[in-house]
Design an enzyme around this catalytic site. Sequence first.
Site, short mmCIF file in Angstrom:
data_model
loop_
_atom_site.label_atom_id
_atom_site.label_comp_id
_atom_site.label_asym_id
_atom_site.label_seq_id
_atom_site.Cartn_x
_atom_site.Cartn_y
_atom_site.Cartn_z
N CYS A 1 6.17 0.34 8.24
CA CYS A 1 5.72 1.42 7.40
C CYS A 1 6.87 1.89 6.50
O CYS A 1 7.99 1.95 6.95
CB CYS A 1 5.14 2.66 8.07
SG CYS A 1 4.66 4.01 7.16
N LEU A 2 6.65 2.02 5.20
CA LEU A 2 7.67 2.42 4.44
C LEU A 2 8.39 3.73 4.68
O LEU A 2 9.54 4.11 4.27
CB LEU A 2 7.14 2.51 2.83
CG LEU A 2 6.72 1.28 2.23
CD1 LEU A 2 6.16 1.32 0.95
CD2 LEU A 2 7.73 0.15 2.13
N HIS B 1 -2.62 7.54 7.06
CA HIS B 1 -1.53 8.47 6.47
C HIS B 1 -2.25 9.56 5.83
O HIS B 1 -1.72 10.62 5.72
CB HIS B 1 -0.93 7.76 5.01
CG HIS B 1 0.26 6.99 5.62
ND1 HIS B 1 1.27 7.44 6.14
CD2 HIS B 1 0.57 5.54 5.26
CE1 HIS B 1 2.30 6.36 6.37
NE2 HIS B 1 1.83 5.31 5.91
N GLN C 1 3.19 9.97 1.14
CA GLN C 1 4.15 9.26 1.51
C GLN C 1 5.24 9.65 0.41
O GLN C 1 6.40 9.56 0.37
CB GLN C 1 4.02 8.02 1.26
CG GLN C 1 3.57 7.38 2.71
CD GLN C 1 3.40 5.69 2.79
OE1 GLN C 1 2.44 5.36 2.15
NE2 GLN C 1 4.36 5.16 3.42
N GLY D 1 0.88 -1.28 0.00
CA GLY D 1 0.05 -0.08 0.00
C GLY D 1 0.89 1.21 -0.04
O GLY D 1 2.19 1.13 0.57
N HIS E 1 -4.23 1.48 7.67
CA HIS E 1 -3.10 1.90 7.61
C HIS E 1 -2.94 3.34 6.86
O HIS E 1 -2.47 4.26 6.77
CB HIS E 1 -1.87 1.07 7.37
CG HIS E 1 -0.31 1.49 7.23
ND1 HIS E 1 0.33 0.92 8.26
CD2 HIS E 1 0.33 2.22 6.53
CE1 HIS E 1 1.71 1.60 8.31
NE2 HIS E 1 1.55 2.30 6.94
N GLU E 2 -3.34 3.00 5.47
CA GLU E 2 -3.42 3.84 4.43
C GLU E 2 -4.08 5.13 4.82
O GLU E 2 -3.87 6.52 4.46
CB GLU E 2 -3.85 3.42 3.12
CG GLU E 2 -2.59 2.19 2.58
CD GLU E 2 -1.18 2.45 2.88
OE1 GLU E 2 -0.73 3.54 2.68
OE2 GLU E 2 -0.33 1.52 3.13
#
Length: 182
Positions: free
Chosen positions: A97-98, A143, A55, A50, A139-140
């Site tokens: 998380c990226l 963000h 991000q 995702g 999670h997305e």
Amino acid sequence: MPYVRKIIEEGHPTLRKVAKKVRPAELDDALFQQLLDDMFVTMYEAPGIGLAAPQVDVSKRVFTIDLQDGDPDHGPFVVVNPKFVERRGEVESLEGCLSVPGLVGEITRSEFVTVIGLDRDGKKIRLEGDGLFARCLQHEIDHLDGVLYIDRAKNVRPAVTPEELEAAEGGEANSAAAEAAS
Ligand code: CO
């Protein structure tokens, strides 16, 4: 041609902003469509399951998701202006998380969610599921509200075990290992 964009990391102010709603006219903008293509290649290259626009330093309410598990109900999808219409149950699991590389932690999230929004053509879409897919959706959407999993996670730590490393490297509420650890 789509290109891999830079994924910004914790400490960058864009990750803490409440992202702006996408206006319908933006969907007709070639630059917006390019953003979506870029988000997919950036997500796959990371690799992740995702990626939210903030991000890649674009404060707009849109994310891409693809569990890449062979189930067409798990992506690839673009979700514009997502909203929860249902959240049920609670489950704690390992997440990374990226934008917070190298760390993992345990976070409690809803077990089952339904999300509505628009696809990249402006058509209404409805996504629902449990397990990894539900966690990734949450999670997305976090963000888009300027929230990182580390804000609420317990025992945030450098990834060391194979399960932790896979969750951290996969990023974004990721990985079969994170699922197994949940
Ligand atoms: Co993330």
